[in-house]
Design a protein around this motif. Structure first.
Motif: not given
Length: 283
Positions: A31-60
């Motif tokens: 479970m740990v390896i599966f979640v980390l393998a799927k999740g860590l590549p998708n963690i970016t600074w933009e994801l962590l430091s922004t809020k969602p924007s429904y106009i531009s489709g950006k996710i934060g």
């Protein structure tokens, strides 16, 4: 000399224990390896430091991180004094053992109630009856009730480990009841209090069902006071919304990886704190 039948029984028992341990460890690692393998590549600074924007489709997920912090702080603000105070009363002051037993049984019962029932009760009582509406405050107060047994029981067990001779020595020097508790008993069980608080934080981070009913799932970026009075999604609720409602599984796995890392840090912190105070107390 052991008989052949007894040796066979011991071998089978050990084999069953090792097999059960291996299966459990393998499931956790998978479970740990599966979640980390799927999740860590998708963690970016933009994801962590922004809020969602429904106009531009950006996710934060910055609003969700802040909402989680607000809920944790608000819940601890209430659950620590309530849990520690209840434990001190039951251990040091209460004389009627039947009442103590009833309260402890009630606390154990609270620990076994499904979280979705807490959410339903919190919605009816905090959101509607008290007029708090759907807000982080209502969610935090619901989590206070959920985590009160954890803090109370860990503090109780830690209070019982303080030797009675410490209390008797302080009483012999003329100290009053409260002074003995404040200067002798509580410093000797601070590891249990801290451990209970850390375990409560871990449960708060992993809770979603109760918060869906009471805190809502808004992704607005607010300050702490405005945020506590407004609806908002924690990280676990955001994971549910992105995975179930929006189909954003990459973001959901990223949030899952963040939560898993936070849970690991909290568990390690609880272990280190317990060892530190246990070592300090034995010196």
């Amino acid at each position: 000399m052991l008989s052949k039948k007894r040796k066979t029984g011991i071998f089978l028992r050990n084999a069953a224990m090792y097999t059960a341990t291996g299966i459990t460890a393998a499931l956790v690692l998978f479970m740990v390896i599966f979640v980390l393998a799927k999740g860590l590549p998708n963690i970016t600074w933009e994801l962590l430091s922004t809020k969602p924007s429904y106009i531009s489709g950006k996710i934060g997920v910055l609003p969700d991180i802040l909402n989680t912090v607000y809920i944790v702080l608000a819940a601890l603000l209430f659950v620590i004094p309530l849990g520690v105070g209840a434990a001190v009363y039951l251990t040091e002051y209460a004389k009627n053992k039947k009442i103590v037993g009833i309260i402890e049984y009630a606390a154990e019962t609270l620990s076994g109630i499904p979280s979705i029932i807490y959410g339903l009760v919190g919605m009816l009582f905090f959101c509607q009856f008290l007029g708090l509406r759907t807000s982080l405050t209502a969610g935090a107060l619901t989590l206070v009730i959920m985590n009160l047994p954890t803090v109370m029981r860990t503090t109780q067990e830690s209070l019982k480990t303080v030797p009675q001779s410490y209390r008797d020595g302080a009483f012999g020097l003329g100290a009053g009841k409260w002074r003995v508790i404040r200067t002798v008993v509580l410093p000797g069980c601070v590891d249990g209090v801290i451990t209970g608080c850390i375990l409560s934080v871990g449960r708060i981070l992993g809770e979603s069902a109760a918060l869906l009913f009471t805190a809502g799932f808004a992704h607005a970026l607010n300050g702490i006071f405005t945020g506590l009075a407004s609806p908002g999604a924690s990280l676990t609720v955001a994971l549910y919304v992105y995975a179930k409602e929006q189909g954003e599984f990459e973001t959901a796995f990223a949030i899952a990886a963040i939560l898993m890392i936070l849970t690991f840090i909290i568990n390690m912190s609880a272990s280190l704190v317990s060892r530190y105070f246990a070592k300090k107390r034995s010196m």
